[in-house]
Design a protein around this motif. Sequence first.
Motif: not given
Length: 226
Positions: A157-167
């Motif tokens: 989940w942490g990696l998933w959210l990081a992949g979405l940051v900043g578009g």
Amino acid sequence: MTEQKTTPSAPAPAPRPVGGAARCAVAALALAGVAWLARAVWHLRLAAAGEPASGPPDQGGGVHRPLNALEDSYHLVDSLGSAVTVLCAIAFLFWLDRVRDNAKALSGLEPRYGYPWLWLGWVVPVVNLWIPRGVVADVHRSVFPERRLPAVVNWWWGLWLAGLVGGVGLIYADDTDEVIARAYSGVLPLLAADLVIVAAAGAAALMVHTLTTDQQRRMAEPGRAA
């Protein structure tokens, strides 16, 4: 509210086999990882080639110059990657739906989040920051309340959210030609996002394997329906 109380429910159907769904999900996640790795390679190729003298593909004012061969191939890689991502999402959600139903059958408890949130939890703003993880965590905790949540769930989940940051990861704020221009001018943020998504796919595959194996072992215990 988006959350339901965890209360005993009516008798649930017997658990269904989940191994096939898990294998499909793991294969799809592996394919998605390869697709995003290919995207990273093309970002590097664009950066190494440098921006053509004619400038970026999007010239502004609605004017687009003809693409060169490398840029054209990036459009193909981008399209294939997007298609693979959609297939991966379908396979993952099919697996999650199956293990969620099995968790209900094994525990006799209603899931914490209602069925619509299995799908809407990924797309509704704000709540999509925690509901998908909550659905996965509930699958494990309803069957194994005495066990700690596997660490791989939090890593995924942490990696998933990081992949979405900043578009710059799974959901680009720019169109493909604008991403090409970004690769020419500053490729590092794109590469970082690509690699985070590859890592997220790997963590998701490990999570699918871990939760499926645990659930299958519980289903195989004496006195339980196969």
